[in-house]
Design an enzyme around this catalytic site. Structure first.
Site, PDB file in Angstrom:
ATOM      1  N   ARG A 158       0.811  -1.327   0.075  1.00 47.93           N
ATOM      2  CA  ARG A 158      -0.054   0.095   0.012  1.00 47.93           C
ATOM      3  C   ARG A 158       0.885   1.010   0.061  1.00 47.93           C
ATOM      4  O   ARG A 158       1.681   1.237   0.882  1.00 47.93           O
ATOM      5  CB  ARG A 158      -0.938   0.078   1.270  1.00 47.93           C
ATOM      6  CG  ARG A 158      -2.160   1.013   1.011  1.00 47.93           C
ATOM      7  CD  ARG A 158      -3.086   0.779   2.188  1.00 47.93           C
ATOM      8  NE  ARG A 158      -2.711   1.151   3.671  1.00 47.93           N
ATOM      9  CZ  ARG A 158      -3.300   1.541   4.421  1.00 47.93           C
ATOM     10  NH1 ARG A 158      -4.480   1.743   4.158  1.00 47.93           N
ATOM     11  NH2 ARG A 158      -2.772   1.747   5.596  1.00 47.93           N
ATOM     12  N   THR A 194      -0.834   7.621  -1.386  1.00 48.00           N
ATOM     13  CA  THR A 194      -2.057   7.683  -2.126  1.00 48.00           C
ATOM     14  C   THR A 194      -2.986   6.745  -1.492  1.00 48.00           C
ATOM     15  O   THR A 194      -4.197   6.431  -1.847  1.00 48.00           O
ATOM     16  CB  THR A 194      -1.752   7.064  -3.524  1.00 48.00           C
ATOM     17  OG1 THR A 194      -1.369   5.776  -3.384  1.00 48.00           O
ATOM     18  CG2 THR A 194      -0.985   8.091  -4.214  1.00 48.00           C
ATOM     19  N   ASP A 217      -3.655  -9.302  12.600  1.00 49.25           N
ATOM     20  CA  ASP A 217      -2.898  -9.195  11.030  1.00 49.25           C
ATOM     21  C   ASP A 217      -2.508 -10.729  10.963  1.00 49.25           C
ATOM     22  O   ASP A 217      -1.817 -11.372  11.663  1.00 49.25           O
ATOM     23  CB  ASP A 217      -1.471  -8.473  11.255  1.00 49.25           C
ATOM     24  CG  ASP A 217      -0.781  -8.434   9.758  1.00 49.25           C
ATOM     25  OD1 ASP A 217      -0.735  -7.305   9.211  1.00 49.25           O
ATOM     26  OD2 ASP A 217      -0.436  -9.484   9.593  1.00 49.25           O
ATOM     27  N   ASP A 261       1.154 -11.539  10.247  1.00 46.56           N
ATOM     28  CA  ASP A 261       1.857 -11.584  11.578  1.00 46.56           C
ATOM     29  C   ASP A 261       1.660 -12.776  12.467  1.00 46.56           C
ATOM     30  O   ASP A 261       2.465 -13.415  13.288  1.00 46.56           O
ATOM     31  CB  ASP A 261       1.554 -10.370  12.431  1.00 46.56           C
ATOM     32  CG  ASP A 261       2.258  -9.060  11.635  1.00 46.56           C
ATOM     33  OD1 ASP A 261       3.132  -9.335  11.031  1.00 46.56           O
ATOM     34  OD2 ASP A 261       2.169  -7.921  12.260  1.00 46.56           O
TER      35      ASP A 261
HETATM   36  N1  URA Z   1      -5.393  -7.801   6.985  1.00 42.55           N
HETATM   37  C1  URA Z   1      -5.171  -8.376   8.148  1.00 42.55           C
HETATM   38  O1  URA Z   1      -4.387  -9.202   8.285  1.00 42.55           O
HETATM   39  N2  URA Z   1      -6.115  -8.513   9.168  1.00 42.55           N
HETATM   40  C2  URA Z   1      -7.212  -7.605   9.232  1.00 42.55           C
HETATM   41  O2  URA Z   1      -7.795  -7.586  10.046  1.00 42.55           O
HETATM   42  C3  URA Z   1      -7.248  -6.671   8.024  1.00 42.55           C
HETATM   43  C4  URA Z   1      -6.422  -6.817   6.923  1.00 42.55           C
END
Ligand code: URA
Length: 208
Positions: A103, A107, A199, A202
């Site tokens: 990302r 922008t 995430d 992660d």
């Molecule tokens: N990406 C992720 O890994 N977790 C989220 O909650 C949103 C996007």
């Protein structure tokens, strides 16, 4: 657009363990692999079959086999790889592609840094995989690229989806069916799914 929520008790039980913040990475990956088998079962439900003649030990039989070109699994990096690994166990002959997006912080638009997909995409079912359908921005961009590369029959498989992501995907790609294990409540102010699981990359790779 078709939305399938796989509310099978096994899927829901495994997903609940994954959501728990105390579940360690190794167990998280293992559960994602197990759930991916069950989601793949749903997303491939309408694959074409053709009958062929074989001999069983009991005599001749006309039996169904998958028809057409091998399907293509496309992982949206990096978290998509967790789903990919499990689906490949179920469909080992599938072709595999990767889409890498990051990302742009100015922008906020997804920018492609990697794109490698199987040939003859126009003749394959293409299953794009990413555990989290949050805003939908990266998934929509990945599907834009797959269509530009010729894909005509695309499905999207995720573990969790936010209502906002589903709506955005529906608007951008109404022809792409979505298979998910859950539609969660909402996105928070930084685009994370709530209650979600954090995430996904992660959680999978222990990089938090
Ligand atoms: N990406 C992720 O890994 N977790 C989220 O909650 C949103 C996007």
């Amino acid at each position: 657009m078709k939305l399938t929520v796989v509310d099978h008790p096994l899927v829901q039980h495994k997903l609940s363990i994954m959501r728990d913040k105390n579940t360690p990475s190794n167990q998280f990956r293992q559960l994602l692999r197990e759930i991916s088998h069950l989601l793949a079962y749903e997303v491939t439900r309408d694959l074409d079959v053709e009958t062929r003649d074989i001999e069983t030990p009991m005599g001749p039989a006309e039996v169904p086999f998958l028809a057409g070109k091998k399907l293509a699994l496309v992982s949206i990096l990096r978290a998509g790889n967790g789903l990919l690994d499990g689906i490949l166990e179920l469909i080992p002959s599938a072709r595999v592609g990767f889409v890498g997006l990051y990302r742009d912080e100015e922008t906020l638009k997804p920018v492609q840094y990697y794109f490698k997909v199987p040939d003859q995409l126009d003749q394959r079912l293409v299953i794009a995989v990413d555990p989290m359908l949050a805003t939908g921005n990266s998934s929509i961009a990945a599907i834009d690229m797959l269509k530009e590369a010729g894909a005509q029959n695309i499905a999207f498989l995720c573990l969790l989806a936010a209502p906002e992501g589903i709506a955005n995907m529906q608007a951008a790609h109404p022809d792409v069916p979505i298979v998910t294990a859950s539609v969660d409540k909402k996105l928070n102010e930084i685009g994370y799914i709530v209650p979600g699981l954090g995430d996904a990359g992660d959680r999978m790779f222990g990089t938090a």
